[in-house]
Write a protein that holds these residues in place. Structure first.
Motif, PDB file in Angstrom:
ATOM      1  N   LYS A 429      -3.354   6.898   4.303  1.00 27.75           N
ATOM      2  CA  LYS A 429      -3.108   6.701   2.870  1.00 27.75           C
ATOM      3  C   LYS A 429      -4.275   7.242   2.038  1.00 27.75           C
ATOM      4  CE  LYS A 429      -1.364   3.009  -0.175  1.00 27.75           C
ATOM      5  NZ  LYS A 429      -2.262   3.117  -1.327  1.00 27.75           N
ATOM      6  N   LYS A 430      -5.496   6.954   2.473  1.00 35.20           N
ATOM      7  CA  LYS A 430      -6.688   7.409   1.741  1.00 35.20           C
ATOM      8  C   LYS A 430      -6.826   8.927   1.776  1.00 35.20           C
ATOM      9  CE  LYS A 430      -9.584   3.285   2.150  1.00 35.20           C
ATOM     10  NZ  LYS A 430     -10.827   2.721   2.734  1.00 35.20           N
ATOM     11  N   GLU A 433      -3.814  10.633  -0.570  1.00 37.53           N
ATOM     12  CA  GLU A 433      -3.776  10.356  -2.012  1.00 37.53           C
ATOM     13  C   GLU A 433      -4.469  11.423  -2.860  1.00 37.53           C
ATOM     14  OE1 GLU A 433      -5.079   6.300  -2.264  1.00 37.53           O
ATOM     15  OE2 GLU A 433      -3.027   5.507  -2.114  1.00 37.53           O
ATOM     16  N   SER A 438       1.614   9.789  -1.533  1.00 39.45           N
ATOM     17  CA  SER A 438       1.419   8.334  -1.482  1.00 39.45           C
ATOM     18  C   SER A 438       2.196   7.725  -0.322  1.00 39.45           C
ATOM     19  CB  SER A 438       1.866   7.692  -2.796  1.00 39.45           C
ATOM     20  OG  SER A 438       3.251   7.944  -3.006  1.00 39.45           O
TER      21      SER A 438
END
Length: 651
Positions: A429-430, A433, A438
């Motif tokens: 996720k990091k 982004e 997302s």
């Protein structure tokens, strides 16, 4: 502090044991269970230990944070045999040849007088025989020579040796296979005869072992009968026989570039058990009726005899689907339409739909790679895949459930897949982004499927797909069913590839045991849960081993191919950082190369604390994972399987 005091009290002499991890620079670390941090061992205090050895150490506290130790004794060597490259070097005054191994911090010395039949740059298996205190290096002897380093056959043989896999079958195993082949009689007394129904196989162009075949016939305007026929390997391989022991020992076929190391001798895998066209063949089948909406009306499992009408390649079937004409067009197109319904149902049920492209090569007559291409699944691949998934699921449900849908509690071997690692999902996720993507953690499967659609055709696709795969748990075999997360199946097994997977042979034996109503006259007897669980875990271990070998050999072939492009510039995507290097995915090759941080001329870059980016000391420019970069190929190292790049600029 309390933990440290406990350790001091328990180890009043500060002595412990553990496995040593030695860096290429010579210093080392030893992990002991009672302490969170590994014990640092200076270069001059490793006391002739080698990577992975079990050692006894003494350690002391330099300060509150740092513990330093020394190796007192080598309790057990991890191994005394290593594979490396033999070099003749004037450094040792012509007294010794040296063997270099990637995983060792020291070279192994071989007295020149014992190297009469060996040549410079030979890949060899060497055994350490001693390590005198007066020498900085251990002494060894050559056990086996594989040939010139970097050559195709040399790399295959040395890799298989390293992983403990036999390149060939023993004479006894071959004799037993030939005996089975010569005595094979088609016993039809208990088999359903399906030779009169249109049946065909669909496989890659170079396939020789045909595990599965499909049959189809239209029963009326609304109903079709479809049969998935799997080679009846367990009919020929008697449990406990020499051949069975050999198959279990290997547990899986290993697929290398241009070579297959089969689980069964070729007279069985490519001949007797293979569902070849226009030959009567024994199979274990799942036959079902299905209506035009894709609803399965009736299931049947049992032993059959089939006769394949034709051997198709994936490309031939794809052509028939695209052009809507050709041999068995109506049958193939009906199967294609049903496969689309199955895919839609699976996705609706929450299945993750990740299709990774495979790197493939064209080889010349000496097995050197002449070109590289990326293989992507088409409708023909998906057709076969969906019917195999359906069979594996239905077989598992048949054993695991009673007719009323309640659990049967019968013993079986499942293919299970646990939920993903949450830390790796957060990491994914990091990473995505900053690239504009997302993840919805509350609806993870749908979110991953949406992400896969969005990255399709983008430069960062390969990197993100690899991160998704790494976040997923590893599928494995077990008698303890927890379902299959990725497929969203409550019950799932491997049944469809018994020629190349021992797990499927186990599944066949167990299913047949249940189908024959535990008939006491049958040869097969049910074992304990512990027996099958042990076999499951062994199959898991061998599968991981085979995957490692296959990946390593693909990397070798990639590096060998890419070296012809030294000096050329390429587009890439940043896929990873370390304290001293940046890893770049070379898009047209789908493989990683490396740029050393110190070699980036535009600034002096350091790794950010989160490991997701680097920042320039002067200009403060930041590069993130997924950023596009232009690089030049400056060198390759076939032995280390490394691709060295030069940083030009960002795209």
């Amino acid at each position: 502090m309390k933990k440290e005091k406990k350790i001091k009290k328990k180890h009043h002499n500060n002595l412990s044991t553990g496995f040593i991890n030695i860096t290429h620079h010579g210093y080392a670390f030893v992990h002991i269970n009672e302490y969170d941090k590994d014990i640092f061992i200076p270069k001059n205090k490793t006391n002739r230990a080698l990577e992975g050895d079990l050692v006894k150490i003494r350690f002391s506290y330099k300060n509150r944070r740092k513990i330093e130790g020394e190796v007192l004794k080598i309790i057990k060597r991890k191994t005394k045999q290593f594979i490396g490259i033999l070099k003749f070097n004037v450094q040792y005054n012509d007294k010794y040849g040296i063997v270099y191994n990637n995983n060792l911090h020291v070279d192994i010395l071989i007295p020149i007088k014992k190297l009469k039949k060996c040549y410079n740059n030979n890949k060899v298996l060497v055994e350490i025989i001693s390590w005198p205190k007066k020498l900085k290096n251990p002494l060894g002897k050559i056990v086996k020579t594989f040939g010139i380093s970097g050559e195709y056959k040399t790399e295959i043989c040395s890799l298989l040796e390293e992983y403990g896999i036999s390149y060939q079958f023993s004479k006894k195993v071959k004799n037993e296979a030939h005996e089975i082949f010569s005595k094979s009689i088609l016993d039809l007394s208990f088999r359903k005869d399906m030779r009169h129904i249109n049946t065909f196989t669909i496989d890659p162009l170079d396939a020789k072992d045909f595990d599965d075949a499909l049959s189809i016939r239209k029963l009326n305007y609304n109903t079709w009968e479809i049969g998935i026929h799997i080679s009846d390997v367990s009919h020929y391989i008697r449990e406990g026989s020499l051949l069975d022991q050999e198959a279990y020992s290997r547990a899986t076929s290993v697929y290398l570039v241009g070579e297959v190391i089969p689980m069964l001798p070729e007279i069985l895998s490519n001949n007797l058990c293979s569902l070849q066209p226009e030959k009567d063949k024994l199979s274990f089948s799942y036959v079902f009726n299905i209506d035009k909406k894709g609803k399965i009306l009736k299931n049947w499992f049992g032993k059959t005899i089939i006769r394949s009408n034709r051997k198709f390649t994936y490309d031939e079937v794809q052509y028939i689907i695209d052009q809507k004409k050709g041999d068995y067009y109506e049958d193939i197109y009906a199967l294609f339409l049903f496969s689309k319904i199955l895919i839609q149902g699976r996705l609706k049920n929450g299945s993750i739909y990740l299709e990774k492209m495979e790197v493939k090569f064209h080889l010349d007559d000496k097995n050197n790679p002449t070109s590289l291409y990326l293989k992507k699944n088409n409708d023909a691949h998906r057709l076969i895949e969906e019917f195999m998934l359906l069979t594996n699921r239905k077989v598992s449900e048949f054993v695991s459930l009673n007719f009323n849908g309640s659990p049967s509690n019968k013993l079986y071997i499942y293919r299970i897949h646990d939920k993903p690692d949450l830390q790796k999902i957060f990491f994914l996720k990091k990473i995505i982004e900053p690239l504009g993507y997302s993840l919805d953690l509350k609806n993870l499967k749908t979110s991953i499927n949406n992400l896969i659609k969005k990255i399709k055709g983008k430069p960062e696709q390969n990197m993100i797909e690899n991160l998704i795969l790494r976040a997923m748990s590893k599928a494995k075999y077990s008698t303890k069913n927890i379902g299959h997360y990725g497929l969203s199946f409550i019950y799932y097994s491997h049944f469809t590839s018994p020629i190349r997977r021992y797990s499927d042979i186990i599944a066949h034996r167990l299913l047949y045991y249940y189908l024959t109503n535990n008939n006491k006259n049958e040869k097969y007897k049910l074992k304990t849960t512990e027996f099958y669980e042990k076999q499951s875990q062994y199959c898991n271990d061998k599968e991981r081993l085979a995957t490692d070998i296959e990946r390593e050999f693909i990397k070798y072939t990639q590096v060998k191919y890419i070296r012809k492009f030294i000096g050329k510039e390429f587009d890439g995507v940043i896929t990873g950082f370390t304290d001293w290097s940046v890893y770049i995915d070379l898009l047209i090759f789908q493989t990683e190369g490396m740029v050393k941080l110190r070699d980036i001329k535009e600034d002096s870059y350091i790794l950010n604390l989160n490991n997701y980016s680097i920042i320039g000391k002067k200009k403060k420019k930041i590069y993130h994972l997924g950023d596009k970069i232009k690089v030049k190929l400056i060198n390759v190292n076939i032995e280390k399987k490394q691709i060295i790049l030069d940083w030009i600029n960002n795209i």
